[in-house]
Write a protein that holds these residues in place. Structure first.
Motif, PDB file in Angstrom:
ATOM      1  N   PRO A 130       0.823  -1.208   0.000  1.00 39.31           N
ATOM      2  CA  PRO A 130       0.000   0.000   0.000  1.00 39.31           C
ATOM      3  C   PRO A 130       0.863   1.266   0.000  1.00 39.31           C
ATOM      4  O   PRO A 130       1.981   1.266   0.517  1.00 39.31           O
ATOM      5  N   LEU A 131       0.319   2.320  -0.581  1.00 31.47           N
ATOM      6  CA  LEU A 131       1.013   3.605  -0.537  1.00 31.47           C
ATOM      7  C   LEU A 131       1.119   4.091   0.909  1.00 31.47           C
ATOM      8  O   LEU A 131       0.169   3.975   1.681  1.00 31.47           O
ATOM      9  N   THR A 132       2.257   4.652   1.238  1.00 31.56           N
ATOM     10  CA  THR A 132       2.377   5.353   2.507  1.00 31.56           C
ATOM     11  C   THR A 132       1.824   6.764   2.314  1.00 31.56           C
ATOM     12  O   THR A 132       1.663   7.239   1.177  1.00 31.56           O
ATOM     13  N   PRO A 133       1.529   7.478   3.395  1.00 28.14           N
ATOM     14  CA  PRO A 133       1.097   8.877   3.229  1.00 28.14           C
ATOM     15  C   PRO A 133       2.115   9.712   2.458  1.00 28.14           C
ATOM     16  O   PRO A 133       1.739  10.592   1.670  1.00 28.14           O
ATOM     17  N   GLU A 134       3.411   9.409   2.660  1.00 33.41           N
ATOM     18  CA  GLU A 134       4.448  10.135   1.938  1.00 33.41           C
ATOM     19  C   GLU A 134       4.415   9.808   0.449  1.00 33.41           C
ATOM     20  O   GLU A 134       4.601  10.699  -0.395  1.00 33.41           O
ATOM     21  N   ASP A 135       4.185   8.525   0.123  1.00 37.84           N
ATOM     22  CA  ASP A 135       4.058   8.123  -1.280  1.00 37.84           C
ATOM     23  C   ASP A 135       2.925   8.901  -1.944  1.00 37.84           C
ATOM     24  O   ASP A 135       3.066   9.415  -3.057  1.00 37.84           O
ATOM     25  N   ARG A 136       1.791   8.942  -1.276  1.00 37.19           N
ATOM     26  CA  ARG A 136       0.614   9.602  -1.838  1.00 37.19           C
ATOM     27  C   ARG A 136       0.868  11.091  -2.025  1.00 37.19           C
ATOM     28  O   ARG A 136       0.497  11.671  -3.060  1.00 37.19           O
ATOM     29  N   ARG A 138       3.618  12.585  -2.613  1.00 33.88           N
ATOM     30  CA  ARG A 138       4.536  12.850  -3.729  1.00 33.88           C
ATOM     31  C   ARG A 138       3.816  12.898  -5.064  1.00 33.88           C
ATOM     32  O   ARG A 138       4.355  13.427  -6.048  1.00 33.88           O
ATOM     33  N   ARG A 139       2.629  12.346  -5.123  1.00 33.81           N
ATOM     34  CA  ARG A 139       1.841  12.369  -6.367  1.00 33.81           C
ATOM     35  C   ARG A 139       1.032  13.655  -6.507  1.00 33.81           C
ATOM     36  O   ARG A 139       0.278  13.796  -7.470  1.00 33.81           O
ATOM     37  N   ASN A 140       1.159  14.579  -5.554  1.00 34.41           N
ATOM     38  CA  ASN A 140       0.427  15.851  -5.617  1.00 34.41           C
ATOM     39  C   ASN A 140      -1.065  15.636  -5.891  1.00 34.41           C
ATOM     40  O   ASN A 140      -1.600  16.091  -6.909  1.00 34.41           O
ATOM     41  N   PRO A 141      -1.757  14.927  -4.989  1.00 27.37           N
ATOM     42  CA  PRO A 141      -3.163  14.587  -5.262  1.00 27.37           C
ATOM     43  C   PRO A 141      -4.064  15.788  -5.485  1.00 27.37           C
ATOM     44  O   PRO A 141      -5.068  15.684  -6.192  1.00 27.37           O
ATOM     45  N   ASP A 142      -3.713  16.937  -4.906  1.00 29.62           N
ATOM     46  CA  ASP A 142      -4.555  18.127  -5.102  1.00 29.62           C
ATOM     47  C   ASP A 142      -4.538  18.610  -6.548  1.00 29.62           C
ATOM     48  O   ASP A 142      -5.448  19.349  -6.959  1.00 29.62           O
ATOM     49  N   ARG A 143      -3.532  18.214  -7.294  1.00 25.41           N
ATOM     50  CA  ARG A 143      -3.442  18.609  -8.705  1.00 25.41           C
ATOM     51  C   ARG A 143      -4.093  17.583  -9.643  1.00 25.41           C
ATOM     52  O   ARG A 143      -4.134  17.802 -10.855  1.00 25.41           O
ATOM     53  N   LEU A 144      -4.558  16.490  -9.085  1.00 25.33           N
ATOM     54  CA  LEU A 144      -5.171  15.438  -9.886  1.00 25.33           C
ATOM     55  C   LEU A 144      -6.681  15.639  -9.963  1.00 25.33           C
ATOM     56  O   LEU A 144      -7.287  16.270  -9.097  1.00 25.33           O
ATOM     57  N   LEU A 152      -5.336   6.561  -7.941  1.00 25.66           N
ATOM     58  CA  LEU A 152      -4.157   6.580  -7.077  1.00 25.66           C
ATOM     59  C   LEU A 152      -4.421   5.792  -5.803  1.00 25.66           C
ATOM     60  O   LEU A 152      -3.592   4.962  -5.388  1.00 25.66           O
ATOM     61  N   ASP A 153      -5.567   6.011  -5.182  1.00 27.89           N
ATOM     62  CA  ASP A 153      -5.863   5.333  -3.925  1.00 27.89           C
ATOM     63  C   ASP A 153      -6.148   3.848  -4.121  1.00 27.89           C
ATOM     64  O   ASP A 153      -5.826   3.038  -3.236  1.00 27.89           O
ATOM     65  N   ARG A 154      -6.704   3.489  -5.261  1.00 26.53           N
ATOM     66  CA  ARG A 154      -7.023   2.066  -5.484  1.00 26.53           C
ATOM     67  C   ARG A 154      -5.845   1.281  -6.029  1.00 26.53           C
ATOM     68  O   ARG A 154      -5.588   0.148  -5.614  1.00 26.53           O
ATOM     69  N   TRP A 155      -5.086   1.874  -6.972  1.00 29.66           N
ATOM     70  CA  TRP A 155      -4.056   1.129  -7.685  1.00 29.66           C
ATOM     71  C   TRP A 155      -2.640   1.653  -7.446  1.00 29.66           C
ATOM     72  O   TRP A 155      -1.695   1.112  -8.006  1.00 29.66           O
ATOM     73  N   GLY A 156      -2.496   2.698  -6.647  1.00 30.82           N
ATOM     74  CA  GLY A 156      -1.168   3.206  -6.323  1.00 30.82           C
ATOM     75  C   GLY A 156      -0.571   4.140  -7.350  1.00 30.82           C
ATOM     76  O   GLY A 156       0.571   4.596  -7.198  1.00 30.82           O
ATOM     77  N   TYR A 157      -1.337   4.475  -8.400  1.00 27.64           N
ATOM     78  CA  TYR A 157      -0.837   5.335  -9.468  1.00 27.64           C
ATOM     79  C   TYR A 157      -2.043   5.952 -10.161  1.00 27.64           C
ATOM     80  O   TYR A 157      -3.042   5.248 -10.421  1.00 27.64           O
ATOM     81  N   PRO A 158      -1.997   7.244 -10.486  1.00 28.84           N
ATOM     82  CA  PRO A 158      -3.196   7.895 -11.025  1.00 28.84           C
ATOM     83  C   PRO A 158      -3.436   7.710 -12.516  1.00 28.84           C
ATOM     84  O   PRO A 158      -4.541   7.968 -12.998  1.00 28.84           O
ATOM     85  N   PHE A 159      -2.404   7.259 -13.252  1.00 29.79           N
ATOM     86  CA  PHE A 159      -2.526   7.229 -14.711  1.00 29.79           C
ATOM     87  C   PHE A 159      -2.601   5.786 -15.217  1.00 29.79           C
ATOM     88  O   PHE A 159      -1.730   5.315 -15.953  1.00 29.79           O
TER      89      PHE A 159
END
Length: 227
Positions: A130-136, A138-144, A152-159
């Motif tokens: 699972p993604l750590t909070p730090e991993d998440r 780093r993906r800048n979720p507010d920009r997604l 991102l939350d389900r598969w660990g990557y947004p794309f």
């Protein structure tokens, strides 16, 4: 088995295109070695992309789950490859600026490619920690977008899945005229190396070393390409 920090599933080309990519980026993912010295401009342009090697991501880098192992991951990837026919990209690849990044992208939409990428993401996800909070973060979720955050939350990557776009990065983001000039300069070197259709006949398991560089661990032929 290597002592890898993370794993990824890639498409990595073979032959002259692979040789060009290794020389251009300055890192040969298949051989695990640096290339020759290159002009300062190329060195700077390719610095960020270099450590990943010349590739297209199918499953983005991930840490192994606590109950998984490299051997288990490799076994499941081998089974997936054995049941997956090769994919041909009609029209081959073309040079483009993808959000400003120089890259090779499919010349035409290809549903079997999207299906292959989705299958890789889903079939191997049990091996991903699972993604750590730090991993998440780093993906800048507010920009997604909301859809990308859900992925991102389900598969660990947004794309992935509906947001997946196959691309083989050639360097850092450039603006307008700089981007156009680079693509124009690369075109005569790359055009003879791009087959039509472009074959995807294998899957590459890659591992990240302690220096952050990715190495080919195994290249697994897809079903009909094994003959």
């Amino acid at each position: 088995m290597g002592d890898w920090r993370r794993y990824a599933i890639y498409h990595t080309p073979e032959g002259p295109l692979a040789a060009f990519g290794a020389e251009w980026l300055g890192w040969d993912i298949a051989r695990g070695r640096e290339g020759r010295d290159r002009p300062a401009g190329v060195e700077a342009l390719t610095r960020a992309a270099r450590r990943y090697g010349f590739h297209a991501t199918l499953k983005a880098p991930f840490r192994l789950a606590a109950d998984s192992s490299e051997a288990a991951l490799l076994a499941d990837l081998r089974a997936l490859a054995a049941g997956q026919p090769p994919v041909s990209l009609p029209g081959g690849l073309r040079l483009a600026a993808l959000h400003g990044f120089p890259a090779l992208v499919p010349a035409q939409p290809c549903a079997p490619l999207q299906q292959l990428a989705a299958r890789v993401v889903r079939a191997l996800d049990a091996h991903r920690a699972p993604l750590t909070p730090e991993d998440r973060a780093r993906r800048n979720p507010d920009r997604l977008s909301e859809a990308q955050r859900n992925l991102l939350d389900r598969w660990g990557y947004p794309f992935v899945l509906g947001q997946f776009r196959f691309h083989m990065t050639l360097g850092a983001r450039l603006e307008g005229r700089q981007s156009d000039a680079l693509l124009a300069a690369l075109h005569p070197h790359l055009a003879p190396l791009l087959p039509d259709p472009h074959p995807i006949a294998s899957l590459t398991l890659a591992g990240e070393d302690a220096m952050g560089r990715f190495h080919q661990i195994a290249r697994l032929r897809l079903r009909d390409a094994q003959r």
